[in-house]
Design an enzyme around this catalytic site. Structure first.
Site, PDB file in Angstrom:
ATOM      1  N   PRO A  40      23.328   3.461 114.990  1.00 35.29           N
ATOM      2  CA  PRO A  40      22.896   3.805 116.345  1.00 35.29           C
ATOM      3  C   PRO A  40      23.423   2.855 117.412  1.00 35.29           C
ATOM      4  O   PRO A  40      23.180   1.657 117.339  1.00 35.29           O
ATOM      5  CB  PRO A  40      21.371   3.715 116.247  1.00 35.29           C
ATOM      6  CG  PRO A  40      21.117   2.740 115.139  1.00 35.29           C
ATOM      7  CD  PRO A  40      22.237   2.917 114.166  1.00 35.29           C
ATOM      8  N   ASP A  79      19.942   3.501 119.385  1.00 40.57           N
ATOM      9  CA  ASP A  79      19.119   2.315 119.249  1.00 40.57           C
ATOM     10  C   ASP A  79      18.343   2.143 120.545  1.00 40.57           C
ATOM     11  O   ASP A  79      18.948   2.014 121.608  1.00 40.57           O
ATOM     12  CB  ASP A  79      20.033   1.102 119.000  1.00 40.57           C
ATOM     13  CG  ASP A  79      19.335   0.042 118.172  1.00 40.57           C
ATOM     14  OD1 ASP A  79      18.085   0.048 118.158  1.00 40.57           O
ATOM     15  OD2 ASP A  79      20.027  -0.771 117.551  1.00 40.57           O
ATOM     16  N   TRP A 539      17.264  -5.833 114.383  1.00 41.46           N
ATOM     17  CA  TRP A 539      18.149  -5.565 113.249  1.00 41.46           C
ATOM     18  C   TRP A 539      17.389  -4.981 112.059  1.00 41.46           C
ATOM     19  O   TRP A 539      17.965  -4.331 111.199  1.00 41.46           O
ATOM     20  CB  TRP A 539      18.899  -6.834 112.825  1.00 41.46           C
ATOM     21  CG  TRP A 539      19.947  -7.165 113.827  1.00 41.46           C
ATOM     22  CD1 TRP A 539      19.893  -8.135 114.789  1.00 41.46           C
ATOM     23  CD2 TRP A 539      21.197  -6.492 114.000  1.00 41.46           C
ATOM     24  NE1 TRP A 539      21.017  -8.101 115.555  1.00 41.46           N
ATOM     25  CE2 TRP A 539      21.842  -7.115 115.096  1.00 41.46           C
ATOM     26  CE3 TRP A 539      21.826  -5.434 113.357  1.00 41.46           C
ATOM     27  CZ2 TRP A 539      23.095  -6.699 115.543  1.00 41.46           C
ATOM     28  CZ3 TRP A 539      23.063  -5.024 113.802  1.00 41.46           C
ATOM     29  CH2 TRP A 539      23.687  -5.650 114.883  1.00 41.46           C
ATOM     30  N   GLN A 575      30.255  -5.670 112.171  1.00 41.84           N
ATOM     31  CA  GLN A 575      28.968  -5.324 111.580  1.00 41.84           C
ATOM     32  C   GLN A 575      28.782  -5.873 110.157  1.00 41.84           C
ATOM     33  O   GLN A 575      27.765  -5.623 109.530  1.00 41.84           O
ATOM     34  CB  GLN A 575      28.761  -3.808 111.597  1.00 41.84           C
ATOM     35  CG  GLN A 575      28.704  -3.228 112.997  1.00 41.84           C
ATOM     36  CD  GLN A 575      27.562  -3.784 113.830  1.00 41.84           C
ATOM     37  OE1 GLN A 575      26.513  -4.152 113.314  1.00 41.84           O
ATOM     38  NE2 GLN A 575      27.763  -3.893 115.133  1.00 41.84           N
ATOM     39  N   TRP A 579      25.018  -4.712 111.087  1.00 39.25           N
ATOM     40  CA  TRP A 579      24.349  -3.538 110.518  1.00 39.25           C
ATOM     41  C   TRP A 579      24.572  -3.385 109.013  1.00 39.25           C
ATOM     42  O   TRP A 579      23.659  -3.059 108.273  1.00 39.25           O
ATOM     43  CB  TRP A 579      24.807  -2.285 111.256  1.00 39.25           C
ATOM     44  CG  TRP A 579      23.943  -1.102 110.992  1.00 39.25           C
ATOM     45  CD1 TRP A 579      22.569  -1.054 110.995  1.00 39.25           C
ATOM     46  CD2 TRP A 579      24.380   0.226 110.662  1.00 39.25           C
ATOM     47  NE1 TRP A 579      22.135   0.219 110.699  1.00 39.25           N
ATOM     48  CE2 TRP A 579      23.226   1.032 110.493  1.00 39.25           C
ATOM     49  CE3 TRP A 579      25.635   0.816 110.512  1.00 39.25           C
ATOM     50  CZ2 TRP A 579      23.286   2.382 110.188  1.00 39.25           C
ATOM     51  CZ3 TRP A 579      25.688   2.174 110.211  1.00 39.25           C
ATOM     52  CH2 TRP A 579      24.537   2.940 110.049  1.00 39.25           C
ATOM     53  N   LYS A 612      40.985  -8.165 124.995  1.00 39.75           N
ATOM     54  CA  LYS A 612      39.795  -7.443 124.589  1.00 39.75           C
ATOM     55  C   LYS A 612      39.144  -6.831 125.828  1.00 39.75           C
ATOM     56  O   LYS A 612      39.089  -7.462 126.878  1.00 39.75           O
ATOM     57  CB  LYS A 612      38.822  -8.412 123.924  1.00 39.75           C
ATOM     58  CG  LYS A 612      37.705  -7.691 123.220  1.00 39.75           C
ATOM     59  CD  LYS A 612      36.907  -8.676 122.388  1.00 39.75           C
ATOM     60  CE  LYS A 612      35.791  -7.967 121.649  1.00 39.75           C
ATOM     61  NZ  LYS A 612      35.032  -6.987 122.383  1.00 39.75           N
ATOM     62  N   LYS A 615      33.548  -5.985 130.370  1.00 39.05           N
ATOM     63  CA  LYS A 615      33.141  -5.643 131.728  1.00 39.05           C
ATOM     64  C   LYS A 615      33.541  -6.734 132.715  1.00 39.05           C
ATOM     65  O   LYS A 615      33.925  -6.449 133.844  1.00 39.05           O
ATOM     66  CB  LYS A 615      31.631  -5.433 131.777  1.00 39.05           C
ATOM     67  CG  LYS A 615      31.247  -3.990 131.459  1.00 39.05           C
ATOM     68  CD  LYS A 615      29.783  -3.782 131.765  1.00 39.05           C
ATOM     69  CE  LYS A 615      29.151  -2.997 130.631  1.00 39.05           C
ATOM     70  NZ  LYS A 615      27.707  -2.966 130.683  1.00 39.05           N
TER      71      LYS A 615
END
Ligand SMILES: [Zn+2]
Ligand SMILES: [Zn+2]
Length: 1024
Positions: A40, A79, A539, A575, A579, A612, A615
C-alpha cells in the site's frame, strides 16, 4: 493514418466499460488462485512516475497470470495510518508539538487524519484506470478501516499468546519533535550532512595527577551518561608526554599532535588489552556521574549496520551494503579510545550488555536533558553541546575542539535530527523467529536473486523490533492494565472488547485511540483497567496486510486460507528493510511460515540527467503528466523496455517517443493487412507451408512466445518487451512483409501465416500495451484480448536451424547494407554481387538463404568464400561500468567465446552481457566485418545494371510527378515512354509500381526525365 495513442486508448476504454471487461476479469472465479498483494502506498499526495512504474509492473504480472488461467487477486491497497499522516496534518493545522495536539483534542486530530489519509484516493484509482491497470476496478483496502485494525488486534493477541512480544527498555532512535521511537528502517531512509562538534577530551586516570585517557566524541551531550571508555585489545597504544601532561591514545593517532603543532614524546608502548579494567575519574561533576564506577573496557566484534536504501540509490547503485562485522573501536578516526554511553547508542548498549554496565539515559521525550544532569538539566541536546564544551574548557579537560560535517540520521517525516534514547517499548523478539525466517527465506524466489542474500543479511543482524509508538493515528495497542493490581489483558476482537467493557461500547465504535481510550475493562480485582497509551508502528500495519486486507479471521476466512501465502509482491528496492521485512516477520511470527513466494524489486526513477527525483529539486515527473504526454501504452512499455526492472531508470520522454515509433509499426502492419491481407477470411485447415520464409516466421513467433513467457516468469520485463518489439519491427514487418510482397494478395498460405503470427504477437503485447493490443485484436478477431488465453509455444513448428540461418542472413544483409553505405550506393540500386567471407556456418546459411539475402539487400548474387574466424575481444569501456571489480572474470569468458555465440544479449556463466560489450577484429583491410566474417561488394556496372538503376530512378520520378499532379493512390494512368527495349522488358514491373493500366511507347506528353550516369529516359502520362 498514423497511430494515435490517445484515440486508441479512449476508444478501447469505452469498449471495456461497455462490455465490463475489467469487472469480469477482477471478479473471475477460477480454480487456481494467484494472490498478488498490493504494497500500500500513501495517497495523501499525487502519484509520480515511480508509482506508475510499480503499478505497471504489478499490472503486467496480473494480466499475464490471468491470461495463463489464474484467478488473480487484483485488489489495490492504500496506507492510511501512522506518523507520515500525523506529520502532514500537524503541518496543515500549524501545530508543532504533542502538547498542541492534546490542546485541540485527540479526537479532532484523529478526525483530521482520517480525512487527510484518503485525500487523493479517487485520483489514484482514476489514474490506475487510465493506464489500464485492473487494480483500478476493485475496492481498495485501507489500513485505517475497522476490519483492518481488528485483524491487527487479532494478530497482536496471537503474538502475545505465542510469547513473541516483550516489554523492554533499550536505546532506540527517537524523534524529539514527534516524541516517539522510530524503527531501524525509518532511519536508514533519511540521512543528512550535518555540522557538529568533534572534541578531544581528557579523562583523568584514577589516582594520577596528570595522566589522562584521551577520548574523542562528536556528541558532547552524551557525556553526562558516560559509564566507560573502550579500547581495541589488539592495537598498539602509547603514553605520550604533551605539554607536561601524560596522554594515553592509540599510536596510530599520534599525528593528531602534529596537526595541533604540539610537541610530544612517547614514553611507553603497549597493547590496548593492557588498559583493561583501569579506573578513571568522572568528567562532569553532576549527581548522575557520582553513582557510576568508571572503567576501561576492551571492544568486542559486533555486527555493525551500514547506511543503505535511499542513500545508496543516490549513488546510483542498487546494492545494499548490508551488515559488517567489526570492532566498535576503530583506530582510523579519533584517538582509538571511545567514550561509551549505553543509554545513547545501539552499539554502546550492546557492549554495555556484554560487560553488564549501567545504561543511564537522562533525556526526556522532548529531547531535553533531565534529572541527575546538574547544570545541564532542562537543556535540549542541541543547547547542551556548547555548554558542555564551555564546562570542559574551564575544567581544562578539553584538549581540542573542531567542527566536522558528517552524515546524521533525521526523522524520515519531520526531518528533525534524531537522538538515541532509552525508552520502554514493546519489542517483537527477533531471536524467536530469526532462524525460522532464514530457513523460510531459502524457498522465496527473489527477483533479482541477489536481493535474497541481502535480505538474509538484514535478518541476521536485525535487533528486536520496537513495535509500539507513542503517537495517536495508528492501530491502538489493545492492552489494558489495571492500576490497582497491575493485571493486564490483551483484546483480540471487537466482540471481546464488548464482553469485557465497563458499560456499553458505542455503536459507532472506531478502532482509534479517541474511541478506545474511553473504554475501561472490568478487572478481576474489582478495579477498572485502562488502555496503555500506545499505538502500533505503521510498519506493523503493512506487515499484516496479507490477512488484514481481507479482514481475516472475522471476514473472508475461507478465501484467505485458500489464497495464503501471497504468490507475488513487487515493490521498490528499498523495501528489503521495509515492507518485505515487516511482512516476513509478521508472517512467520503468526503463521510459522513465509508470507510470500516471489518478491520483485523495482529500481528508482531518476530524471534525464540521472538525478534522483525529489520534490525539493523540483524534478519530479507526476504520473498524470507523464500519462498526458505520451499515453498509457507508450508509458507502460517504455518503463519496461528501457532497462532491467530492478535497475535505476533515467526517465526520458524522448526515448519513450522512440518506442511509440515502434508501436506505430504495428499500427501500419495492421493497416497493411487490412488492405491487402484479407485476414478476416478464416482458415480452419492448416496449410502445407513450403516457402522458407513462411516456415521461418511461424518458427520465429513460437520461439518468441517461448522466450517471452520465460522472461516474464522471471521478471525480465525488459527482455520480454525488447524481444516482442524486435520480432514486430524486424522479423515481421521489415523482413517477412518484404519477402512476401508478391504473394500476399494471391497466396492463402501467406494469409494463414499472417493470421497465426499476428494473433500470438498481440497476446504477447497485451500485458505491456493493453489498449493497442486490444484495439488491433478487435479489427481482426472477436472479443477482448485480455479474456484470451496466453499463447503456448507449439513445438512442432520450431525450426531452430532455419532460424539460425535466417539470423545469419539478416546479419549478412545488414553488413552488406553498411558496406553499400560506405561506398555511397543507395539501397534502391541493385548491386551485382556481394562476397561473404566466413566459416562453415556462414557457408551453410548463404547456400540456403541466398534468395533472402539478395531480396533484403537488393543484390543480383551472393558468393561465399572461406575465411578465418573473427577474433572476439572484450570492450572494457562498457564492461568496466557494468561489472566493476569482476570485469576481468567476464573478459576471460568473452575471450573464450565462439563467433556463433554472439547474440544481442548473452549469458556468460552468471554474467549477462550485450553485443556492445564485444569488439570484433578481423585481419582484413577491405569490406565490413561481422561476428563471423566480413563482406565485400562487387560494384562493377555493366550496361544491364546501369539500365536497371535507371529504371529505379524512372519509377521514382514518375511517382514524384504523380504526387505533384495530385493523383490519388487508386488513380490509374496511361504511361508514355520512349521506345527502348529495356523499358519494354520491364513493362509489367513498371506498370505495377506506378499504377499504370496502359503503356504507350511514344512521348505524347512529356512530364519529366530520369537519369543515371550517362543514361536517361523521358516520360509522360495522363490520368485515365
Ligand atoms: Zn519527527
Ligand atoms: Zn485489578
Amino acid at each position: 493514418m498514423a497511430y494515435n495513442p490517445k484515440e486508441v486508448e479512449e476508444k478501447v476504454q469505452k469498449f471495456w466499460d461497455k462490455e465490463k471487461i475489467p469487472i469480469k476479469i477482477v471478479n473471475a472465479e477460477r480454480k487456481n488462485k494467484f494472490y498478488l498483494l498490493d504494497g500500500p502506498p500513501y495517497v495523501n499526495a499525487s502519484a509520480h512516475v515511480g508509482h506508475i512504474k510499480t503499478t505497471t509492473f504489478k499490472d503486467i504480472w496480473g494480466k499475464f497470470k490471468f491470461m495463463q488461467g489464474y484467478g488473480v487477486w487484483f485488489q489495490p491497497g492504500f496506507d492510511c495510518g501512522g506518523l507520515p499522516i500525523e506529520n502532514k496534518v500537524e503541518k496543515k493545522l500549524g501545530m508543532n508539538t504533542k502538547a498542541d495536539i492534546e490542546r485541540i483534542g485527540v479526537g479532532k486530530f484523529i478526525q483530521e487524519c482520517r480525512v487527510f489519509a484518503k485525500g487523493h484516493e479517487s485520483e489514484w484509482l482514476d489514474l490506475y484506470r487510465k493506464i489500464g491497470a485492473w487494480r483500478g476496478y476493485m475496492e481498495p483496502y485501507l489500513t485505517s478501516e475497522n476490519y483492518f485494525r481488528e485483524s491487527g488486534w487479532w494478530t497482536i493477541k496471537k503474538l502475545f499468546e505465542k510469547g513473541m512480544l516483550a516489554r523492554g527498555e533499550k536505546p532506540t532512535f527517537w524523534c524529539p519533535h514527534c516524541e516517539t521511537v522510530l524503527s531501524g528502517y525509518d532511519v536508514t531512509d533519511s540521512y543528512k550532512e550535518i555540522e557538529s562538534h568533534s572534541i578531544y577530551i581528557k579523562f583523568r586516570v584514577a589516582g594520577k595527577k596528570n595522566e589522562y585517557f584521551l577520548a574523542w566524541t562528536t556528541t558532547p551531550w552524551t557525556l553526562p551518561a558516560n559509564v566507560a571508555l573502550c579500547v581495541h585489545p589488539d592495537e598498539v597504544y602509547v603514553k605520550a608526554e604533551v605539554s607536561g601532561d601524560i596522554l594515553i591514545l592509540a599510536e596510530a593517532r599520534l599525528d593528531l599532535f602534529e596537526k595541533l603543532e604540539a610537541g610530544y614524546r612517547v614514553l611507553e608502548k603497549f597493547k590496548g588489552s593492557a588498559l583493561e579494567g583501569m579506573a578513571y575519574e568522572s568528567l562532569l561533576d553532576i549527581p548522575l556521574q557520582e553513582t557510576i564506577e568508571h572503567r576501561v573496557i576492551v571492544s568486542i566484534p559486533l555486527m555493525k549496520k551500514k547506511v543503505s536504501g535511499k542513500v545508496a540509490a543516490k549513488k546510483e547503485t542498487n546494492t545494499e551494503e548490508g551488515t559488517q562485522f567489526g570492532h566498535l573501536v576503530d583506530i582510523s578516526t579519533g584517538t582509538g579510545i571511545v567514550h561509551i554511553a549505553p543509554g545513547h547508542g545501539e552499539e554502546d548498549y550492546r557492549i554495555g550488555e556484554h560487560y553488564n554496565l549501567p545504561s543511564p539515559s537522562p533525556v526526556d521525550e522532548a529531547g531535553k536533558l533531565s534529572e541527575g544532569t546538574g547544570i545541564f538539566n532542562g537543556l535540549t541536546t542541541n543547547e547542551a553541546n556548547p555548554v558542555v564544551l564551555e564546562y570542559l574548557k574551564e575544567k581544562k579537560a578539553l584538549l581540542h575542539s573542531e567542527k566536522i560535517v558528517h552524515s546524521y540520521p533525521l526523522c524520515w517525516r519531520c526531518k528533525t535530527p534524531l537522538i538515541y534514547r532509552k525508552t520502554k517499548q514493546w519489542f517483537l523478539k527477533m531471536d524467536l523467529v530469526r532462524e525460522k525466517i532464514l530457513h523460510e527465506n531459502k524457498s522465496v524466489k527473489w527477483l533479482p536473486s541477489f536481493a535474497g542474500e541481502q535480505f538474509h543479511n538484514v535478518v541476521e543482524g536485525a535487533p528486536d523490533w520496537a513495535i509500539t509508538r507513542q503517537r495517536y493515528w495508528g492501530i491502538p495497542l489493545p492492552l489494558w492494565r489495571c492500576p490497582k493490581c497491575e493485571a493486564i489483558k490483551i483484546i483480540g476482537s471487537i466482540e471481546e472488547l464488548k464482553k469485557d467493557a465497563v458499560g456499553k461500547v458505542p455503536a459507532d465504535l472506531q478502532l482509534s485511540v479517541d474511541y478506545v481510550d474511553k473504554i475501561k475493562l472490568k478487572c478481576q480485582c474489582g478495579g477498572e483497567m485502562e488502555r496503555e497509551k500506545e499505538v502500533m508502528d505503521v510498519w506493523f500495519d503493512s506487515g499484516i496486510a496479507p490477512w488484514a486486507s481481507l479482514g481475516y479471521p472475522f471476514k473472508n476466512k475461507e478465501m484467505f486460507e485458500n489464497m495464503w501465502p501471497v504468490d507475488l509482491i513487487d515493490e521498490s528496492i528499498d523495501q528489503i528493510r521495509g515492507w518485505f521485512y515487516s511482512l516476513m516477520v509478521c508472517g512467520v511470527a503468526v503463521f510459522d511460515e513465509k508470507p510470500y513466494n516471489t518478491v520483485c524489486l523495482n529500481g528508482w526513477n531518476l530524471d534525464e540527467k540521472g538525478e534522483k527525483m525529489s520534490k525539493s529539486l523540483g524534478n519530479v515527473i507526476w504520473g498524470k503528466d507523464a500519462y498526458k504526454e505520451i499515453g498509457a501504452d507508450v508509458l507502460r512499455i517504455y518503463i519496461c523496455h528501457a532497462n532491467a526492472p530492478w535497475e535505476a531508470q533515467r526517465f526520458s520522454f524522448e526515448e519513450a517517443r522512440q518506442i511509440q515509433n515502434q508501436l506505430n509499426t504495428l499500427w501500419n502492419l495492421a493497416t497493411y493487412l487490412e488492405t491487402y491481407g484479407k485476414l478476416k477470411t478464416s482458415f480452419k485447415d492448416e496449410p502445407r507451408l513450403e516457402n522458407l520464409e513462411d516456415i521461418w516466421l511461424i518458427s520465429r513467433i513460437n520461439t518468441t512466445v517461448d522466450e517471452v513467457t520465460h522472461d516474464m516468469e522471471n521478471f525480465r520485463f525488459h527482455y520480454g518487451s525488447r524481444k516482442i518489439l524486435k520480432f514486430l519491427v524486424n522479423d515481421f514487418s521489415r523482413i517477412y512483409v518484404k519477402l512476401v510482397r508478391d504473394r500476399i494478395t494471391k497466396d492463402k498460405n501467406v494469409t494463414w501465416v499472417f493470421n497465426y503470427t499476428l494473433e500470438r504477437l498481440l497476446k504477447l503485447l497485451a500485458p505491456y500495451t493493453p489498449f493497442l493490443a486490444d484495439e488491433i485484436h478487435q479489427k481482426f478477431y472477436s472479443g477482448s484480448i485480455h479474456l484470451a488465453e496466453w499463447p503456448r509455444c507449439e513445438k512442432s513448428y520450431l525450426e531452430l536451424q532455419l532460424e539460425e540461418k535466417f539470423e545469419r542472413a539478416m546479419n549478412i544483409s545488414e553488413v552488406v547494407n553498411a558496406e553499400r553505405q560506405k561506398n555511397g550506393v543507395g539501397l534502391r540500386y541493385p548491386v551485382k554481387k556481394a562476397v561473404v567471407y566466413g566459416n562453415d556456418a556462414v557457408k551453410e546459411a548463404v547456400r540456403e538463404t541466398k534468395a533472402v539475402i539478395c531480396e533484403l539487400s537488393n543484390l543480383k548474387d551472393v558468393e561465399f568464400r572461406q575465411s578465418e574466424n573473427v577474433k572476439i575481444k572484450p570492450n572494457f569501456a562498457t564492461l568496466g561500468k557494468k561489472f566493476g571489480k569482476r570485469t576481468a572474470e567476464v573478459a576471460k569468458l568473452i575471450e573464450a567465446m565462439k563467433p556463433e555465440d554472439v547474440k544481442d544479449q548473452m549469458k556468460l556463466g552468471e554474467f549477462e552481457i550485450e553485443k556492445g560489450d564485444l569488439i570484433l577484429r578481423q585481419e582484413t583491410k577491405e569490406g565490413t566485418i561481422f561476428s563471423e566474417g566480413y563482406v565485400t561488394l562487387d560494384l562493377a556496372e555493366d550496361k544491364d545494371l546501369k539500365e536497371e538503376r535507371l529504371l529505379r530512378e524512372l519509377i521514382r520520378e514518375i511517382q514524384k510527378a504523380r504526387k505533384e499532379g495530385k493523383l490519388m493512390v487508386e488513380d490509374r494512368i496511361t504511361l508514355y515512354l520512349e521506345d527502348k527495349s529495356f523499358l519494354k522488358k520491364a513493362e509489367k514491373e513498371l506498370m505495377e509500381e506506378v499504377g499504370a493500366s496502359k503503356v504507350e511507347y511514344s512521348l505524347k506528353v512529356k512530364l519529366g526525365k530520369a537519369e543515371y550516369k550517362e543514361l536517361k529516359a523521358e516520360f509522360g502520362f495522363k490520368k485515365n
